[in-house]
Scaffold this active site. Structure first.
Site, PDB file in Angstrom:
ATOM      1  N   ASP A 196     -37.437  45.073 -19.033  1.00 32.86           N
ATOM      2  CA  ASP A 196     -36.520  45.575 -18.025  1.00 32.86           C
ATOM      3  C   ASP A 196     -35.172  45.792 -18.711  1.00 32.86           C
ATOM      4  OD1 ASP A 196     -35.400  46.036 -15.351  1.00 32.86           O
ATOM      5  OD2 ASP A 196     -34.464  44.075 -15.631  1.00 32.86           O
ATOM      6  N   ASP A 212     -31.476  46.320 -16.755  1.00 31.12           N
ATOM      7  CA  ASP A 212     -30.350  45.666 -16.075  1.00 31.12           C
ATOM      8  C   ASP A 212     -30.684  44.215 -15.746  1.00 31.12           C
ATOM      9  OD1 ASP A 212     -28.598  47.979 -15.862  1.00 31.12           O
ATOM     10  OD2 ASP A 212     -30.064  48.760 -14.439  1.00 31.12           O
ATOM     11  N   ASP A 238     -36.104  40.277 -15.045  1.00 26.24           N
ATOM     12  CA  ASP A 238     -35.330  39.294 -14.277  1.00 26.24           C
ATOM     13  C   ASP A 238     -35.594  39.334 -12.780  1.00 26.24           C
ATOM     14  OD1 ASP A 238     -34.040  41.821 -14.030  1.00 26.24           O
ATOM     15  OD2 ASP A 238     -32.196  40.824 -13.402  1.00 26.24           O
TER      16      ASP A 238
END
Length: 229
Positions: A13, A15, A176
């Site tokens: 991922d 961001d 996240d």
């Protein structure tokens, strides 16, 4: 470099995993919503949506729906803010350990890709600005697939870009949010959930990540431990 390592992929991922952008994204999206609708949503409300495709965020925050003209106007305003205010700060937004960790993982022989809910062009822009574009062979944005994360379309597109059929025995999906963990679980991959981005430790544990990482150095160690390094 083992044969096992060279045919394994790491899908990251962006961001909240590589770059500490969620706060800046929330701030600028909140201002974009206000500019179009006259109402500024609370930052916590916006931050909770970071990781979703842009139009979906805009639609949810405006109450107008992701396909509405209002959501499109908010998205356009946000993209301008993103390019002018967030991208120039990209190098300062790298989480500690990211640059060295990516370089080490690439040297070890892993094939690296970014799988993000950002538009493809926006992902390329910020990775270039942060100085970490080079290690990634494939970049998959929300506009590259019919169904974004956690649907497996994004992973399949990344693996195709890497020339691989699956993540391989030592590969992993790292992110996240529950959507990232769900993506990895959906393709039968080892998953690493990070707690320093959008998702809390509780949310990452609830998503049942195979490993919970509190720093990017933890990510690097977790991946390398799978090949005995």
């Amino acid at each position: 470099m083992s044969a096992e390592t060279t045919r394994s992929a790491l899908l990251f991922d962006l961001d909240g995993t590589l770059l500490d952008t969620p706060r800046a994204i929330a701030e600028q999206m909140s201002l974009a919503v206000e500019a179009v609708t006259g109402t500024r949503p609370e930052l916590d409300e916006v931050r909770a949506l970071v990781g979703a495709p842009l139009e979906r965020m805009a639609g949810a925050l405006s109450g107008a729906g992701s396909d509405s003209d209002i959501a499109q106007a908010i998205s356009a305003d946000y993209v301008t803010r993103y390019r002018e205010l967030i991208v120039p700060k990209a190098a300062d937004l790298l989480f500690p350990g990211v640059r060295g960790g990516l370089e080490r993982l690439a040297r070890t022989g892993f094939a690296l890709a970014v799988v993000t809910s950002k538009k493809h062009e926006s992902a390329e822009l910020i990775l270039d600005a942060a100085g970490i574009r080079e290690p990634f062979t494939a970049i998959v944005g929300a506009d590259d697939v019919a169904h974004p994360k956690p649907h497996r379309d994004s992973a399949d597109a990344a693996l195709a870009g890497l020339g691989l059929g699956d993540v391989g025995p030592a590969g992993a999906v790292i992110g996240d949010t529950a959507a990232d963990i769900g993506l990895g679980t959906g393709i039968g991959a080892f998953t690493v959930g990070v707690t320093y981005g959008v998702g809390t430790t509780h949310q990452i544990l609830t998503a049942a990540a195979d490993v919970v990482a509190h720093t990017f150095d933890d990510v690097t160690r977790a991946v390398l431990s799978r090949i005995g390094k």
